[in-house]
Design a protein around this motif. Structure first.
Motif, mmCIF file in Angstrom:
data_model
loop_
_atom_site.group_PDB
_atom_site.id
_atom_site.type_symbol
_atom_site.label_atom_id
_atom_site.label_comp_id
_atom_site.label_asym_id
_atom_site.label_seq_id
_atom_site.Cartn_x
_atom_site.Cartn_y
_atom_site.Cartn_z
ATOM 1 N N GLU A 173 0.824 -1.214 0.000
ATOM 2 C CA GLU A 173 0.000 0.000 0.000
ATOM 3 C C GLU A 173 0.857 1.263 0.000
ATOM 4 O O GLU A 173 0.667 2.161 -0.819
ATOM 5 C CB GLU A 173 -0.927 0.003 1.219
ATOM 6 N N ASN A 174 1.843 1.315 0.908
ATOM 7 C CA ASN A 174 2.635 2.548 1.060
ATOM 8 C C ASN A 174 3.416 2.897 -0.196
ATOM 9 O O ASN A 174 3.668 4.056 -0.468
ATOM 10 C CB ASN A 174 3.605 2.420 2.243
ATOM 11 N N HIS A 175 3.868 1.884 -0.916
ATOM 12 C CA HIS A 175 4.677 2.156 -2.109
ATOM 13 C C HIS A 175 3.866 1.986 -3.392
ATOM 14 O O HIS A 175 4.430 1.930 -4.480
ATOM 15 C CB HIS A 175 5.924 1.260 -2.123
ATOM 16 N N THR A 176 2.549 1.904 -3.269
ATOM 17 C CA THR A 176 1.634 1.705 -4.406
ATOM 18 C C THR A 176 2.199 0.748 -5.453
ATOM 19 O O THR A 176 2.361 1.081 -6.633
ATOM 20 C CB THR A 176 1.242 3.037 -5.098
ATOM 21 N N THR A 178 2.528 -1.931 -8.171
ATOM 22 C CA THR A 178 1.628 -2.209 -9.298
ATOM 23 C C THR A 178 1.770 -3.631 -9.840
ATOM 24 O O THR A 178 0.862 -4.141 -10.479
ATOM 25 C CB THR A 178 1.907 -1.239 -10.466
ATOM 26 N N ASN A 197 -6.860 -4.500 -2.412
ATOM 27 C CA ASN A 197 -5.773 -3.624 -2.850
ATOM 28 C C ASN A 197 -6.059 -3.234 -4.301
ATOM 29 O O ASN A 197 -6.107 -4.096 -5.176
ATOM 30 C CB ASN A 197 -4.441 -4.362 -2.734
ATOM 31 N N SER A 199 -4.247 -0.949 -6.109
ATOM 32 C CA SER A 199 -3.117 -0.425 -6.891
ATOM 33 C C SER A 199 -2.456 -1.502 -7.760
ATOM 34 O O SER A 199 -1.797 -1.186 -8.743
ATOM 35 C CB SER A 199 -2.085 0.235 -5.970
#
Lengths: 396, 76
Positions: A173-176, A178, A197, A199
């Motif tokens: 989550e924090n570093h999105t 992909t 999630n 992202s």
């Protein structure tokens, strides 16, 4: 071309591409050494590759391997930028030696040319900007595949290898993040998520057979992601991918793979050196065709008795040999029991001469000669081996 | 403190040649505090199921002692 600013992130470190490229231009290179951090390992690896040094990738878990750790000094390549680093990697003459998970006791070495390792890497503007969750062991084939896919596209690696469920979730989550590529075991340990999630755009599985329940859970947890299955091996690298359970043979591989009695065989030209000398290598993987045009297939099982434990292949016969070499062990049977965490868990039934030896003593002896994942987690002392038992205790 | 759980954890620890644990509480984290990896967790679930008849993994991943005890309460 536009690359991400960060090359590598873990919970305490972040290194930019600019900084990484300065570090790999010069300095010492270790040809075979185990490193305490992934970043040190990656720096040495890429430095070695752009200086055309042959490297052996040592996993700290490999027993009986004594790396010399001798460092060599290399010439400073001067001012590198991202594009010249990519050119240097693509044109490198380095040979990279990795270890298979030991199918015959000791792990076996396989040596790959760099061109072989990056054969399936795709670079294009479509791949720019990706942020990869780096979940594989970096010294093994799958970890190398993700590394090169990310590095050659200027993507960011977020290190998730060996992290707990809660840190994986917060780092995603924090570093999105992909893109994520990992074993089915990794995903089984991660799911379900407390909230989906959104992202993740691409989620890949490889190394073990996945199942439809897991795929469904992945779709729920990562609603915006395309789910891919990847078939890769230490011997040949990445070969096939699929968005469901059916794999498609791409045209450039048509002449290099074949199927004999439903078993996948790979042409020697795709293999690293150190493998068998025959022209075709039988993988032991059995497939089933979707239809008659022989383009789509799925993997159904292993031809032999190998047990897949969290992505590591274990040959029960190797463990039986070790058990039978123990004094006071008369007979034994080693088998895999289906397990929701590891896929399979190794268990053993043993017949002993007298009760003076117990499970813990036997495990202690096995630790001298076997990898952690090969050691039976449950050792049952029995009066006689129930070799005809069916169901979960029967070894396939 | 559930003694069957303690016993199962110590069987896993002994199997690895590591010192046994004497006490834990509901907040004790299996990975971070007790040093159990995924192989150990797999073994632990089997051992607890043998002792209690409850599959603690049935409803998803377990990370703390408290979560194990909750599963045992609802499963037994």
């Amino acid at each position: 071309m536009a690359v991400n600013s960060s090359f590598y992130i873990n919970d305490s470190t972040e290194i930019s591409y600019d900084n990484f490229i300065v570090q790999i231009a010069s300095g010492k290179i270790y040809k075979d050494k185990s490193f305490s951090t992934t970043l040190e390992f990656l720096t040495n690896l890429i430095k070695g590759i752009i200086h055309h040094v042959d490297l052996t990738l040592v996993d700290p878990l490999i027993q009986g391997y004594d790396p010399s750790e001798a460092a060599i000094d290399v010439e400073n390549l001067g001012k590198l930028d991202f594009n010249s680093m990519v050119d240097a990697i693509v044109n490198s003459t380095s040979k990279i030696t990795i270890f298979t998970s030991g199918t015959t006791g000791q792990p076996k070495k396989v040596t790959h040319s760099l061109s072989n390792l990056i054969r399936e890497v795709r670079t294009s503007t479509r791949h720019r900007g990706a942020i990869w969750g780096y979940a594989y062991n970096p010294t093994h084939m799958a970890g190398l595949q993700v590394l090169f896919q990310a590095l050659l596209n200027g993507n960011t690696l977020v290190d998730l290898f060996g992290k707990s469920k809660s840190s994986v979730i917060s780092m995603l989550e924090n570093h999105t993040v992909t893109h994520l590529s990992a074993t089915p075991t990794f995903y089984r340990l991660l799911l379900p998520l407390n909230r989906p999630n959104t992202s993740l755009k691409s989620v890949s599985l490889g190394g073990e057979k996945s199942d439809t329940l897991l795929i469904e859970n992945l779709k729920t947890s990562f609603p915006n992601a395309k789910i891919n299955n990847i078939y890769a091996s230490t011997e040949a690298g990445t070969l096939f991918s699929a968005d469901g359970e059916y794999f498609y043979v791409k045209s450039h591989l048509l002449e290099k793979v074949r199927f004999r009695k439903s078993e996948l065989e790979i042409h020697a030209s795709l293999l690293g050196s150190g493998m068998a000398d025959q022209e075709w290598y039988a993988t032991g993987d059995l497939v089933e065709w979707k239809d008659d045009d022989k383009k789509y297939f799925k993997f159904v099982s292993r031809k032999n008795e190998m047990v897949n434990v969290g992505g590591n292949k274990v040959n029960p016969h190797d463990i039986e040999t070790q058990l039978k070499s123990i004094e006071r062990v008369i007979d034994c049977l080693v088998y895999g029991v289906p397990n929701p965490i590891l896929g399979n868990m190794i268990c053993a039934d043993i017949v002993v001469k007298d009760s003076s030896i117990d499970e813990f003593t036997i495990k202690k002896i096995l630790r001298n000669n076997l990898e952690n994942y090969q050691i039976p987690r449950k050792i049952n002392i029995v009066d006689e081996l129930k070799t005809t038992r069916t169901g979960k205790l029967k070894r396939k | 403190m559930n003694l069957k759980v303690l016993e199962a954890i110590n069987e896993v620890k002994q199997g690895k040649g590591e010192p046994t644990v004497k006490v834990f509480n509901v907040d004790t984290h299996l990975r971070d505090d007790l040093g159990l990896d995924s192989f150990d967790l797999a073994e632990l679930t089997v051992r607890i199921e043998e002792k209690t008849g409850v599959d603690i993994f049935a409803n998803g991943v377990i990370e703390t002692i408290g979560e194990i005890e909750k599963q045992l309460e609802s499963g037994s």
